[in-house]
Scaffold this motif. Sequence first.
Motif, PDB file in Angstrom:
ATOM      1  N   LEU A  54       0.827  -1.205   0.000  1.00  0.00           N
ATOM      2  CA  LEU A  54       0.000   0.000   0.000  1.00  0.00           C
ATOM      3  C   LEU A  54       0.864   1.258   0.000  1.00  0.00           C
ATOM      4  CD1 LEU A  54      -2.244  -2.039   0.539  1.00  0.00           C
ATOM      5  CD2 LEU A  54      -3.219  -0.436   2.182  1.00  0.00           C
ATOM      6  N   MET A  55       1.973   1.213   0.723  1.00  0.00           N
ATOM      7  CA  MET A  55       2.873   2.365   0.724  1.00  0.00           C
ATOM      8  C   MET A  55       3.515   2.547  -0.644  1.00  0.00           C
ATOM      9  SD  MET A  55       2.874   4.082   3.547  1.00  0.00           S
ATOM     10  CE  MET A  55       4.426   4.972   3.465  1.00  0.00           C
ATOM     11  N   ASP A  60       1.850   8.001   1.482  1.00  0.00           N
ATOM     12  CA  ASP A  60       3.123   8.620   1.855  1.00  0.00           C
ATOM     13  C   ASP A  60       3.442   8.466   3.336  1.00  0.00           C
ATOM     14  OD1 ASP A  60       3.635   9.839  -0.785  1.00  0.00           O
ATOM     15  OD2 ASP A  60       1.859  11.026  -0.314  1.00  0.00           O
ATOM     16  N   ALA A  61       2.472   8.052   4.143  1.00  0.00           N
ATOM     17  CA  ALA A  61       2.707   7.865   5.577  1.00  0.00           C
ATOM     18  C   ALA A  61       1.785   6.770   6.095  1.00  0.00           C
ATOM     19  CB  ALA A  61       2.463   9.163   6.345  1.00  0.00           C
ATOM     20  N   HIS A  62       2.288   6.004   7.056  1.00  0.00           N
ATOM     21  CA  HIS A  62       1.513   4.898   7.627  1.00  0.00           C
ATOM     22  C   HIS A  62       1.873   4.723   9.087  1.00  0.00           C
ATOM     23  CE1 HIS A  62       0.021   0.949   8.620  1.00  0.00           C
ATOM     24  NE2 HIS A  62       1.222   0.408   8.627  1.00  0.00           N
ATOM     25  N   LEU A  63       0.856   4.443   9.902  1.00  0.00           N
ATOM     26  CA  LEU A  63       1.064   4.142  11.317  1.00  0.00           C
ATOM     27  C   LEU A  63       0.263   2.901  11.678  1.00  0.00           C
ATOM     28  CD1 LEU A  63       1.384   6.434  14.317  1.00  0.00           C
ATOM     29  CD2 LEU A  63      -0.501   4.776  14.383  1.00  0.00           C
ATOM     30  N   ARG A  76       7.116   7.634   3.118  1.00  0.00           N
ATOM     31  CA  ARG A  76       7.591   7.517   1.733  1.00  0.00           C
ATOM     32  C   ARG A  76       7.955   8.898   1.214  1.00  0.00           C
ATOM     33  NH1 ARG A  76       3.759   5.728  -3.309  1.00  0.00           N
ATOM     34  NH2 ARG A  76       2.956   7.816  -2.900  1.00  0.00           N
ATOM     35  N   LEU A  77       9.160   9.004   0.646  1.00  0.00           N
ATOM     36  CA  LEU A  77       9.627  10.255   0.071  1.00  0.00           C
ATOM     37  C   LEU A  77      10.278   9.990  -1.277  1.00  0.00           C
ATOM     38  CD1 LEU A  77      10.508  10.415   3.410  1.00  0.00           C
ATOM     39  CD2 LEU A  77      10.744  12.787   2.679  1.00  0.00           C
ATOM     40  N   HIS A 104      10.641   6.291  -5.378  1.00  0.00           N
ATOM     41  CA  HIS A 104      10.485   6.597  -3.959  1.00  0.00           C
ATOM     42  C   HIS A 104      11.409   5.769  -3.072  1.00  0.00           C
ATOM     43  CE1 HIS A 104       6.550   8.107  -5.512  1.00  0.00           C
ATOM     44  NE2 HIS A 104       6.762   9.038  -4.610  1.00  0.00           N
ATOM     45  N   LEU A 105      11.632   6.315  -1.888  1.00  0.00           N
ATOM     46  CA  LEU A 105      12.324   5.619  -0.813  1.00  0.00           C
ATOM     47  C   LEU A 105      11.354   5.547   0.360  1.00  0.00           C
ATOM     48  CD1 LEU A 105      15.007   4.474   0.415  1.00  0.00           C
ATOM     49  CD2 LEU A 105      15.425   6.788   1.255  1.00  0.00           C
ATOM     50  N   ILE A 106      11.201   4.362   0.944  1.00  0.00           N
ATOM     51  CA  ILE A 106      10.270   4.174   2.049  1.00  0.00           C
ATOM     52  C   ILE A 106      11.059   3.789   3.289  1.00  0.00           C
ATOM     53  CG2 ILE A 106       8.252   2.913   2.889  1.00  0.00           C
ATOM     54  CD1 ILE A 106       7.572   2.394  -0.090  1.00  0.00           C
ATOM     55  N   VAL A 107      10.869   4.560   4.348  1.00  0.00           N
ATOM     56  CA  VAL A 107      11.535   4.325   5.625  1.00  0.00           C
ATOM     57  C   VAL A 107      10.540   3.697   6.584  1.00  0.00           C
ATOM     58  CG1 VAL A 107      12.688   5.407   7.594  1.00  0.00           C
ATOM     59  CG2 VAL A 107      13.104   6.265   5.282  1.00  0.00           C
TER      60      VAL A 107
END
Length: 292
Positions: A54-55, A60-63, A76-77, A104-107
């Motif tokens: 999904l990311m 762009d953001a998940h919690l 995600r940036l 993108h890069l996902i942290v």
Amino acid sequence: MSEYQYYEFTALDQALTARQQSELRSLSTRADITATSFVNTYEWGDFKGDPRTLMERYFDAHLYLANWGTRRLMLRLPKAVLDPATTAEYCVGDSAFAWTSGKHLIVCLNREDEDGTDEWDIDGHGILGSVIPARSDLAAGDLRLLYLGWLRCAQSGELRDDEPEPAVPAGLGTLSASLTAAADFLCIDPDLIAAAADRSAATDASEPTDAQLRQWVTALPAGDKDAILAALITGTDRQLRGQLLRRYRTEHPPRPTTPARTAGQLLSAAADRRAEREHQLAARQERDRIRQ
């Protein structure tokens, strides 16, 4: 209630289309889905979707928050504003890792239960919104969130004692509200953050002043200025500021810092701080008892 799981996803750079919202609805009939968000709470059963997928596709953001102690934050940036090589210096374990997907890069930052106790008085609503501003700071070159992820790895025992720390960002002693929210959510030891902050400058000496930025912009080639203005006016690049600041920092690298400490040294310093703080508290309580 036997369990509690909270999922929240947010789209920041681009809203979801009607088709994308329909695709997400197929994953959950109960979720609250809008053009910018997906929120669902589970008291039984599990989410059908894969947060990583999904990311990569939508958000762009998940919690994620579960009452058995698991906590997860993903951001995600564009790779244009967050260098994968730099990120890899901080994201070095299960508690902090990153991967690339297209442009993108996902942290991903994690906290797993460490004492085996369930948390019942928890609620995930509102937490992601308090953390999201840290994403913009990260895009603009503020690496404190990544350093907190490295501390989370050290605290979780994922690093060797002799593992050297990465470059220490400025401002660890004065975390912003969003970084404080992230540190609290990930349960990072405040004493460990304080120990790390001993080598952190109060302000970032590499942070350009307005005068330095004006001088730099004035010297840019005319073609670059035209491209910047076009992207600004058309709104086609939502990360323009972050890209420009990253370019400036690349052309003006910071001066070398003091030698790095090790994960073991930082954990030991945090333990010393905690022992001293507890000793002072006990002494104060004893003085109060005698006075009473």
